[in-house]
Design a protein around this motif. Structure first.
Motif, PDB file in Angstrom:
ATOM      1  N   GLU A   1      -2.150   2.938  -4.199  1.00 46.95           N
ATOM      2  CA  GLU A   1      -2.706   4.096  -3.487  1.00 46.95           C
ATOM      3  C   GLU A   1      -4.069   4.434  -4.060  1.00 46.95           C
ATOM      4  O   GLU A   1      -4.203   4.652  -5.256  1.00 46.95           O
ATOM      5  CB  GLU A   1      -1.768   5.303  -3.606  1.00 46.95           C
ATOM      6  CG  GLU A   1      -2.241   6.525  -2.896  1.00 46.95           C
ATOM      7  CD  GLU A   1      -2.538   6.275  -1.422  1.00 46.95           C
ATOM      8  OE1 GLU A   1      -3.709   6.447  -1.022  1.00 46.95           O
ATOM      9  OE2 GLU A   1      -1.617   5.887  -0.692  1.00 46.95           O
ATOM     10  N   ARG A   2      -5.068   4.461  -3.213  1.00 44.05           N
ATOM     11  CA  ARG A   2      -6.433   4.747  -3.653  1.00 44.05           C
ATOM     12  C   ARG A   2      -6.671   6.248  -3.832  1.00 44.05           C
ATOM     13  O   ARG A   2      -7.397   6.668  -4.727  1.00 44.05           O
ATOM     14  CB  ARG A   2      -7.401   4.177  -2.622  1.00 44.05           C
ATOM     15  CG  ARG A   2      -8.828   4.355  -2.998  1.00 44.05           C
ATOM     16  CD  ARG A   2      -9.705   3.701  -1.964  1.00 44.05           C
ATOM     17  NE  ARG A   2     -11.095   3.938  -2.282  1.00 44.05           N
ATOM     18  CZ  ARG A   2     -12.073   3.673  -1.484  1.00 44.05           C
ATOM     19  NH1 ARG A   2     -11.845   3.143  -0.309  1.00 44.05           N
ATOM     20  NH2 ARG A   2     -13.306   3.921  -1.832  1.00 44.05           N
ATOM     21  N   ASP A   3      -6.058   7.046  -2.986  1.00 51.18           N
ATOM     22  CA  ASP A   3      -6.257   8.494  -3.005  1.00 51.18           C
ATOM     23  C   ASP A   3      -5.433   9.116  -4.143  1.00 51.18           C
ATOM     24  O   ASP A   3      -4.211   9.046  -4.159  1.00 51.18           O
ATOM     25  CB  ASP A   3      -5.824   9.072  -1.653  1.00 51.18           C
ATOM     26  CG  ASP A   3      -6.059  10.559  -1.542  1.00 51.18           C
ATOM     27  OD1 ASP A   3      -5.587  11.314  -2.418  1.00 51.18           O
ATOM     28  OD2 ASP A   3      -6.698  10.974  -0.551  1.00 51.18           O
TER      29      ASP A   3
ATOM     30  N   LEU B   1       0.855  -1.183   0.000  1.00 53.27           N
ATOM     31  CA  LEU B   1       0.000   0.000   0.000  1.00 53.27           C
ATOM     32  C   LEU B   1       0.892   1.233   0.000  1.00 53.27           C
ATOM     33  O   LEU B   1       1.903   1.275   0.700  1.00 53.27           O
ATOM     34  CB  LEU B   1      -0.925  -0.023   1.208  1.00 53.27           C
ATOM     35  CG  LEU B   1      -1.862  -1.236   1.252  1.00 53.27           C
ATOM     36  CD1 LEU B   1      -2.737  -1.179   2.497  1.00 53.27           C
ATOM     37  CD2 LEU B   1      -2.722  -1.310   0.004  1.00 53.27           C
ATOM     38  N   GLY B   2       0.528   2.226  -0.789  1.00 52.52           N
ATOM     39  CA  GLY B   2       1.379   3.382  -1.041  1.00 52.52           C
ATOM     40  C   GLY B   2       1.736   4.212   0.165  1.00 52.52           C
ATOM     41  O   GLY B   2       2.891   4.324   0.541  1.00 52.52           O
ATOM     42  N   GLY B   3       0.756   4.819   0.806  1.00 54.22           N
ATOM     43  CA  GLY B   3       1.029   5.656   1.970  1.00 54.22           C
ATOM     44  C   GLY B   3       2.067   6.720   1.677  1.00 54.22           C
ATOM     45  O   GLY B   3       1.950   7.479   0.729  1.00 54.22           O
TER      46      GLY B   3
ATOM     47  N   LYS C   1      -2.630  11.655  -3.093  1.00 57.16           N
ATOM     48  CA  LYS C   1      -1.438  10.996  -2.551  1.00 57.16           C
ATOM     49  C   LYS C   1      -0.658  10.303  -3.667  1.00 57.16           C
ATOM     50  O   LYS C   1       0.566  10.319  -3.675  1.00 57.16           O
ATOM     51  CB  LYS C   1      -1.829   9.976  -1.483  1.00 57.16           C
ATOM     52  CG  LYS C   1      -2.266  10.592  -0.192  1.00 57.16           C
ATOM     53  CD  LYS C   1      -2.578   9.505   0.818  1.00 57.16           C
ATOM     54  CE  LYS C   1      -3.105  10.090   2.109  1.00 57.16           C
ATOM     55  NZ  LYS C   1      -3.483   9.028   3.059  1.00 57.16           N
ATOM     56  N   ALA C   2      -1.371   9.697  -4.599  1.00 57.91           N
ATOM     57  CA  ALA C   2      -0.708   9.016  -5.704  1.00 57.91           C
ATOM     58  C   ALA C   2       0.092   9.999  -6.549  1.00 57.91           C
ATOM     59  O   ALA C   2       1.198   9.683  -6.986  1.00 57.91           O
ATOM     60  CB  ALA C   2      -1.739   8.288  -6.566  1.00 57.91           C
TER      61      ALA C   2
END
Length: 88
Positions: free
Chosen positions: A55-57, A31-33, A60-61
């Motif tokens: 990353e879902r957001d 997961l990206g974070g 943030k991506a």
């Protein structure tokens, strides 16, 4: 890296996986974070094009993409990632 506990956890997990997989040929996805994994992967000899940050957001991506190159940043639902990963 601003979060040493997370870095240590990521490093230990990857070092453990290296007992079973060759870091130079394995593919990794997390997961990206904040993208802490990028430095750890590099230190352990994982080619960046073998790495995926999920990353879902979208905001943030967008921040992760310049940090990650040439690692992959997947933006979308986690449940859809396996099909994207298999087709890459």
């Amino acid at each position: 890296m601003p979060n040493p506990t997370k870095e240590q956890t990521i490093r230990r997990a990857l070092e453990s996986l290296r007992q079973y997989y060759d870091a130079a040929t394995a593919r990794f996805a997390t997961l990206g974070g904040a993208g802490y994994e990028l430095d750890v992967w590099a230190a352990l000899g994982v080619p960046r094009d073998h790495c995926w940050l999920i990353e879902r957001d979208r905001r943030k991506a967008q921040r992760l993409i310049p940090l990650a190159r040439p690692a992959h940043v997947y933006v979308g639902e986690l449940r859809d990632f396996p099909s994207v990963f298999r087709s890459a």
